[in-house]
Design a protein around this motif. Sequence first.
Motif, short mmCIF file in Angstrom:
data_model
loop_
_atom_site.label_atom_id
_atom_site.label_comp_id
_atom_site.label_asym_id
_atom_site.label_seq_id
_atom_site.Cartn_x
_atom_site.Cartn_y
_atom_site.Cartn_z
N ASN A 78 20.27 42.31 -3.11
CA ASN A 78 20.45 41.47 -1.92
C ASN A 78 21.91 41.38 -1.49
O ASN A 78 22.21 41.29 -0.30
CB ASN A 78 19.86 40.08 -2.15
CG ASN A 78 18.34 40.11 -2.13
OD1 ASN A 78 17.75 40.97 -1.46
ND2 ASN A 78 17.71 39.22 -2.86
N ARG A 81 22.55 44.54 0.40
CA ARG A 81 21.98 44.52 1.74
C ARG A 81 22.74 43.57 2.67
O ARG A 81 22.83 43.81 3.87
CB ARG A 81 20.51 44.07 1.66
CG ARG A 81 19.60 45.14 1.09
CD ARG A 81 18.25 44.55 0.76
NE ARG A 81 17.31 45.56 0.31
CZ ARG A 81 16.12 45.27 -0.19
NH1 ARG A 81 15.74 44.00 -0.32
NH2 ARG A 81 15.31 46.22 -0.56
N ARG A 82 23.23 42.48 2.10
CA ARG A 82 23.93 41.51 2.96
C ARG A 82 25.38 41.89 3.18
O ARG A 82 25.90 41.80 4.28
CB ARG A 82 23.91 40.13 2.31
CG ARG A 82 22.60 39.44 2.43
CD ARG A 82 22.78 38.00 1.99
NE ARG A 82 21.50 37.43 1.63
CZ ARG A 82 21.33 36.18 1.28
NH1 ARG A 82 22.37 35.37 1.21
NH2 ARG A 82 20.13 35.73 0.98
N ILE A 106 21.10 34.38 10.92
CA ILE A 106 20.28 33.99 9.77
C ILE A 106 20.97 34.23 8.43
O ILE A 106 20.99 33.36 7.56
CB ILE A 106 18.87 34.63 9.80
CG1 ILE A 106 18.12 34.29 8.50
CG2 ILE A 106 18.91 36.13 9.95
CD1 ILE A 106 16.68 34.09 8.66
N VAL A 107 21.56 35.40 8.27
CA VAL A 107 22.17 35.68 6.97
C VAL A 107 23.40 34.80 6.74
O VAL A 107 23.63 34.30 5.63
CB VAL A 107 22.54 37.17 6.84
CG1 VAL A 107 23.22 37.44 5.50
CG2 VAL A 107 21.29 38.03 6.96
N ARG A 109 23.69 31.83 7.82
CA ARG A 109 23.18 30.51 7.47
C ARG A 109 22.77 30.48 6.00
O ARG A 109 23.06 29.52 5.29
CB ARG A 109 21.99 30.19 8.37
CG ARG A 109 21.99 28.76 8.85
CD ARG A 109 20.87 28.51 9.82
NE ARG A 109 19.62 28.23 9.13
CZ ARG A 109 18.42 28.47 9.65
NH1 ARG A 109 18.32 29.01 10.86
NH2 ARG A 109 17.36 28.18 8.98
N LEU A 110 22.11 31.54 5.56
CA LEU A 110 21.69 31.58 4.16
C LEU A 110 22.90 31.62 3.24
O LEU A 110 22.84 31.16 2.10
CB LEU A 110 20.79 32.79 3.91
CG LEU A 110 19.47 32.76 4.67
CD1 LEU A 110 18.65 34.01 4.37
CD2 LEU A 110 18.67 31.52 4.32
N ARG A 156 22.67 41.35 15.16
CA ARG A 156 22.29 40.79 13.87
C ARG A 156 22.86 41.64 12.73
O ARG A 156 23.31 41.12 11.72
CB ARG A 156 20.77 40.71 13.76
CG ARG A 156 20.28 40.03 12.51
CD ARG A 156 18.78 39.86 12.50
NE ARG A 156 18.09 41.15 12.50
CZ ARG A 156 16.77 41.28 12.46
NH1 ARG A 156 16.00 40.21 12.45
NH2 ARG A 156 16.21 42.47 12.47
N GLU B 108 13.53 41.70 4.39
CA GLU B 108 13.97 42.34 3.16
C GLU B 108 15.26 43.10 3.38
O GLU B 108 16.22 42.99 2.61
CB GLU B 108 12.90 43.33 2.70
CG GLU B 108 12.01 42.82 1.62
CD GLU B 108 10.95 43.86 1.28
OE1 GLU B 108 11.30 44.92 0.74
OE2 GLU B 108 9.78 43.62 1.62
N GLY B 109 15.28 43.88 4.45
CA GLY B 109 16.43 44.74 4.71
C GLY B 109 17.71 43.96 4.97
O GLY B 109 18.81 44.46 4.72
N LEU B 110 17.56 42.73 5.45
CA LEU B 110 18.75 41.90 5.69
C LEU B 110 19.23 41.24 4.40
O LEU B 110 20.27 40.60 4.38
CB LEU B 110 18.46 40.81 6.72
CG LEU B 110 18.24 41.28 8.14
CD1 LEU B 110 17.82 40.12 9.04
CD2 LEU B 110 19.51 41.91 8.69
N GLY B 111 18.43 41.38 3.33
CA GLY B 111 18.87 40.83 2.05
C GLY B 111 18.38 39.43 1.78
O GLY B 111 19.00 38.68 1.03
N LEU B 112 17.25 39.03 2.39
CA LEU B 112 16.68 37.73 2.03
C LEU B 112 15.95 37.87 0.70
O LEU B 112 15.29 38.88 0.46
CB LEU B 112 15.69 37.27 3.11
CG LEU B 112 16.26 36.51 4.31
CD1 LEU B 112 17.15 37.40 5.14
CD2 LEU B 112 15.13 35.94 5.17
N GLN B 116 13.32 33.26 0.15
CA GLN B 116 13.86 33.07 1.50
C GLN B 116 13.00 33.75 2.53
O GLN B 116 12.75 33.23 3.62
CB GLN B 116 15.29 33.60 1.56
CG GLN B 116 16.28 32.74 0.80
CD GLN B 116 17.64 33.40 0.67
OE1 GLN B 116 17.75 34.63 0.70
NE2 GLN B 116 18.67 32.59 0.51
N PHE B 120 11.57 31.35 5.24
CA PHE B 120 12.18 31.41 6.57
C PHE B 120 11.44 32.34 7.53
O PHE B 120 11.61 32.23 8.74
CB PHE B 120 13.64 31.86 6.47
CG PHE B 120 14.52 30.82 5.84
CD1 PHE B 120 14.91 29.69 6.54
CD2 PHE B 120 14.95 30.98 4.53
CE1 PHE B 120 15.71 28.72 5.94
CE2 PHE B 120 15.75 30.02 3.93
CZ PHE B 120 16.13 28.89 4.64
#
Lengths: 250, 508
Positions: A78, A81-82, A106-107, A109-110, A156, B108-112, B116, B120
Motif C-alpha cells: 500500500n 501504491r500510495r 481520498i488518499v 485524507r486517509l 487523483r 486497491e490500486g490507490l493503496g487503500l 479502507q 470508504f
Amino acid sequence: MKNQKIIELINISKFYPGNEKPGINNVSLNIQRGEILVLVGSSGSGKTTLLKMLNRLEEPTSGAILINGKDIKSYNVNELRRGFFGYVFQKIGLFPHMTVKENIEIVLRLDNKPIIFREKKVRELLDFMRLSPNVYGNRYINQLSGGEQQRVGVARALATDSECLLMDEPFGALDAVTRCELQDEILRLKENLKKTIIFVTHDISEAFKLGDRIGVMQNGNIEQLGTKEQLCEFPKTPFVEQLMRTGFRT
Amino acid sequence: MEHGAALQQKTFEHIALAGSSIFLASTIAIPLGIMMAHVPLLRKVLLNVGSISQTIPSLALLAFLVPFLGLGNTPTLVVLTFYALYPILRSTVAGLQSVPPECKEAAEGLGLSHFQKLWFVELPLALPIIMSGVRVATAATIGITTIAAFIGAGGLGDFITQGLALNNSSLILLGALPTALLALGFDYALSQLEIYLNYRKETSLPFSSLKKILFGIASIILLVWVGHSLSKEIFFKPSKSIVIASKNFTEQHILAELMAQLIEAKTDLTVIRKFNLGTTVIVHQALLRGDIDLYPEYTGTAYMIVLKESWNTKEKDILEKVRNSYKNKFNLLWLGLFGFSNSQALAVKKKFAEDHRITSLSELSQISDHLKIAAQPDTLKREDGLPGLSNAYGLNFKNIMQVDSNLLFTAIAHEKVDVIAVSTTDGKLQAFDLVTLEDDKNFYPPYQAAPVIREVVLKTYPELHQVLSPLFGFISQQKISKLNYEVDVKCFSPAEAAHKFLLEFNLL
Ligand SMILES: Nc1ncnc2c1ncn2[C@@H]1O[C@H](COP(=O)(O)OP(=O)(O)OP(=O)(O)O)[C@@H](O)[C@H]1O
Ligand SMILES: [Mg+2]
C-alpha cells in the motif's frame, strides 16, 4: 543522475488463469528515472497487464520486478501504491458516491493530511486539468462528461506527488485542443518535477509527442523498444513498420 | 377511547420488539454478509440455509424455543431476529457484489487497505441495496411481531389474539390496523433514509443534524426499554406469587380469571396473569419450565396433544390415565374437575329437534340426507372433525357449507342450514335457542376441564387446593355456557364475568 534504472523487469511472464496465451510473454525492460516511456500496441497486447503488475494489482507468473534495485515484493504494497506510483486507470474508476473533490483527495485524507493542504491541492490539480474548481469541485461523478471524468482520474493520480506515474490511456476521451494542452502539461511535469511516466496510448502522434522511448507491444511481447527515430527508420517487424506508417498518416 | 392507553403501550412494545430485532439482525447479518461476499463457499452454504430458514413457520419455531428460553421477550426477539437475518444477509451480499469492479480495482490500486476499501468504497456503494434488505426485513418483522402475543411478550398482536379469542372484531382491527400503519410508516421512513443514503443523489437532501440526533435518541430509548424489560423478565419475580396462564379463547380466560380472583381473595399470594398464550404446546412447555404455575386444561386435549395418545372409542376413563402420566412424567397435578366438558358437537334448533324427535347423532343420521350443515373450515378438514364423525355415524348431508365461526349461528338462525358444528360450551347456543345432539357412540373423547398445577407449587402453597375447591364440580355445562355467553355475546370482559359469577354464588 541520468540513465539510472528506476524500474527493472526481468523475464516477466503473466498467464491469466484459464487463458492459453500469456498476457505477458517473457518481457524484460528497463525504465530510466525521469523518462516518459510510451506503450503502444493493438488491443489485448498486454499494456494494461504490464502496468497492473508494476502496481501489484496483478502478480507475474514468473520473473522479477525491481524498483530502485530492490525486489518489488520487499516494499509494503500500500505504501508502494500510495507513495511511489500514481495510477490513472483505463476504466477511470472514480467513486460515484464521492464528489470530485473527495475523489481527488481520498488518499490524502486517509494519510491524515490537514484540510487546508488538501483544499489547496485539489484546487491546484483541478486548475491543472483545466477544470474550474468552483464549478466541478462539489459535483458527483455522474454529473461529469466522459472527458471530464478522465481528467479527474488524472488529478487523483497526481494528488500524492508520486515519483512515478502509470497512465493507461488517460486522454482517450478528450477533444484535440484539451488533449494537446494536457500533453504539454505532462511534458512540463517531466521537465519540472522529474517524474517518471509510463504512458499507454493508441494514438501514435501522442506517443511521438510524449515518448522519450516508445515500446510497441504485440501478443504479450515488446516487439521493439526505442526512440521514435529508431522505430521509424529501423522497424524490426512488419507490425512496427505498419504502425509507424499509420501513425504518420493521422 | 377506552383502549387508548393500552393501544399506546402495545404500539410501543411492538415497535420496541420489532426495532430491536432489526437492530440485532443488522448487527449480525451485515458483518456476516461482508464475510460471505468474500468467501464463496460460506456464501453458498449460508444463503441456502437462510432461504430454507424462511420456510419454517414462526409459531412452530416459537413453540420450539419455549422449553429453552421460556415465555416473553427473549424467545420473541430470537424468533424475530432469526427471520430478519436472511433478507439483510442476502441484500448485503448482493449489495457488495453490485459494487462496480473498476471501483474496487481503483480503491486497491490507490493503496487503500482491505478495511479502507470496504469502509470508504464498498459499503457506501452497497448501502442502498443493504438498506432495501433492511426495509424488507422491517416490514416483515412488524407483521411477524404479532406472534409475540402467543407467548405473552405483548405488542399489537395482543389485541388481535384477544379479538380472535373473544370474538371481537373491533379488537382485531385495533391490533391489525396500527400494525399495518406501522409497517407502512416504517417502510416510508426507511425509504427516505434509503434516498438519503443513496450515492446517486443529485442534490444533497436535507437530513439535518437535529433529525440525526432525534433518530439516535429514539434508538437509545428503544434499546434501553428492551434491555430493561428483558432484565426484569430474567431477574424480577415477586417472592410470594403464582403465575396463572390461559390459552387464547374465551372459556380459558374465564376459568383462569375465576381461579385468579379466588386466590387473590383468599390468600396473600400475588397473582401474575399470563393469559392468552398461543397453543397448548406453548403453555405446556412454559409450565414445565416453571414460567407459569397453573392453568385450566381439558382431559381430551392433554391426552391427545400433550401425551400424544390416540382416542379409542372404547376408552372409558382417560382422566385417570392423564392424571397418572402428568404426575409421573411431568410432576404436574390435575386438581378437581370443574364439572363440564368442552367437546365438539352438532347443534340444531330446539324446535327442529322436537319436531323431528331427535336427541342423538344416531337419530340425526336417519334424516341427514335431507339436511344442510355448516361448520368452520378447521372442523371440515380434520379427520377428528366432521369427516370422521360422518364415518362413525353414517352421516350424509345434502349440503356442507364452510363458514367462519362468527357466522355459524347467523346461518342457522336464518335457516340457511339445519345443523351446525359447535363446541358444547358455546355461549351462543342458549342465545340462539339451540340444542346439541348426544354423541351416543362416543366418537369424541371427553374434554373435561380441570386446573393443572405444578406439584412443587402446590407443595409450597398447599392452601391452594382448599381455595380452589369451591369451583370443583361446581361449574356445570350450563354455568360455563352462561359465562361464555356473558363474554362472547354481552361483551363483558372475562374478569367482569368471572367476578359477577363469584359474587352471585357467594364464593368470595
Ligand atoms: N483478468 C483477466 N483475466 C483473464 N484474462 C485477462 C484478464 N485481463 C486481461 N486478460 C487478457 O490478457 C490479455 C492482455 O490484456 P490487457 O488488458 O493487458 O490488454 P491491453 O493491451 O491493455 O488492451 P487494450 O488496448 O484493449 O486496453 C488480453 O488477451 C486479455 O484478454
Ligand atoms: Mg488496456
